[in-house]
Motif scaffolding. Structure first.
Motif, PDB file in Angstrom:
ATOM      1  N   THR A 117       0.865  -1.184   0.000  1.00 20.25           N
ATOM      2  CA  THR A 117       0.000   0.000   0.000  1.00 20.25           C
ATOM      3  C   THR A 117       0.900   1.232   0.000  1.00 20.25           C
ATOM      4  OG1 THR A 117      -0.072   0.281   2.404  1.00 20.25           O
ATOM      5  CG2 THR A 117      -1.695  -1.233   1.434  1.00 20.25           C
ATOM      6  N   GLU A 118       0.293   2.410  -0.086  1.00 21.51           N
ATOM      7  CA  GLU A 118       1.092   3.641  -0.014  1.00 21.51           C
ATOM      8  C   GLU A 118       1.781   3.780   1.335  1.00 21.51           C
ATOM      9  OE1 GLU A 118      -1.006   7.156  -1.177  1.00 21.51           O
ATOM     10  OE2 GLU A 118      -1.674   6.267  -3.066  1.00 21.51           O
ATOM     11  N   ALA A 119       1.143   3.298   2.397  1.00 18.55           N
ATOM     12  CA  ALA A 119       1.702   3.430   3.744  1.00 18.55           C
ATOM     13  C   ALA A 119       2.650   2.295   4.111  1.00 18.55           C
ATOM     14  CB  ALA A 119       0.564   3.493   4.771  1.00 18.55           C
ATOM     15  N   GLY A 120       2.634   1.226   3.366  1.00 18.01           N
ATOM     16  CA  GLY A 120       3.442   0.051   3.694  1.00 18.01           C
ATOM     17  C   GLY A 120       2.853  -1.178   3.051  1.00 18.01           C
ATOM     18  N   TYR A 121       2.192  -2.039   3.876  1.00 15.48           N
ATOM     19  CA  TYR A 121       1.559  -3.225   3.313  1.00 15.48           C
ATOM     20  C   TYR A 121       0.475  -3.753   4.248  1.00 15.48           C
ATOM     21  CZ  TYR A 121       4.761  -5.836   6.413  1.00 15.48           C
ATOM     22  OH  TYR A 121       5.443  -6.312   7.495  1.00 15.48           O
ATOM     23  N   LEU A 122      -0.557  -4.351   3.636  1.00 13.61           N
ATOM     24  CA  LEU A 122      -1.586  -5.089   4.363  1.00 13.61           C
ATOM     25  C   LEU A 122      -1.098  -6.517   4.509  1.00 13.61           C
ATOM     26  CD1 LEU A 122      -4.907  -4.012   2.581  1.00 13.61           C
ATOM     27  CD2 LEU A 122      -4.259  -3.508   4.952  1.00 13.61           C
ATOM     28  N   VAL A 123      -1.253  -7.104   5.700  1.00 11.26           N
ATOM     29  CA  VAL A 123      -0.792  -8.475   5.921  1.00 11.26           C
ATOM     30  C   VAL A 123      -1.770  -9.194   6.840  1.00 11.26           C
ATOM     31  CG1 VAL A 123       0.672  -7.900   7.930  1.00 11.26           C
ATOM     32  CG2 VAL A 123       1.259  -9.880   6.492  1.00 11.26           C
TER      33      VAL A 123
END
Length: 195
Positions: free
Chosen positions: A32-38
């Protein structure tokens, strides 16, 4: 219109329906723009829902969501840091990947399979390609180091005695890589029964 979250949930549900996430195994993420969904640790992937996903930054710190990420979330973060083109990581536990990664710890060579063309960059079944196998580690820093030493791994890799990590520049390409890798490994495992 499908959102990143719903597309990731669909990919997780699909993998679970294949029987590739036994005993809550496997972990899945999308950049994602902020990092990642996990996926949060210990969640039943056959009943995955939006609140089973956590948002983490690229250092692996949870930004939002309930629960804790799998210990292997740190490897997802490392993969996103290593290669900016990676948009998705899908990790599953299959019989073929577990058995063959133990049998061929130096990597698995593939040649002559039409399905090789499902792996990005391959245009012919006549090429010989190699699926990397890295040693299994409980220490994610050490596991990430093994991955780094073997980089680049354009479709993913196997962890010895553990399973498949597929990567892709989209969730769709990652799903394609995962399905192709598992199909190819199932073929190799079946062929090994003949010898």
């Amino acid at each position: 219109m499908m959102t990143l979250q719903t597309e990731l949930l669909a990919a997780i549900s699909w993998a679970a329906q294949q029987g590739w996430t036994p005993a809550t195994g496997g972990n899945f993420s999308a950049r994602t723009e902020a990092g990642y969904l996990v996926t949060a640790s210990g969640r039943d992937k056959t009943r995955i829902q939006a609140d089973d996903l956590l948002l983490c930054n690229l250092d692996g710190k949870v930004l939002s969501g309930d629960g804790k990420p799998s210990a292997e979330s740190d490897l997802h973060a490392a993969l996103y840091r290593y290669e900016p083109k990676i948009a998705c990581v899908l990790h599953v536990h299959t019989v073929a990947s577990t058995v063959l990664s133990r049998r061929f710890p130096e990597g698995i060579e593939l040649s002559g399979f039409e399905m090789q063309k499902a792996l990005t960059g391959n245009v012919t079944h006549e090429a010989t390609i190699r699926l990397p196998v890295i040693p299994n580690e409980q220490d994610m820093v050490e596991l990430a180091r093994h991955v780094r030493l073997g980089w680049p791994m354009p479709w993913g890799f196997l962890v010895a005695g553990h399973g498949i990590y597929a990567v892709g520049d989209s969730i769709a390409s990652c799903r394609r890589h995962l399905e192709a890798i598992e199909f190819l490994l199932a073929c190799v495992l079946e062929e090994s029964r003949w010898s």
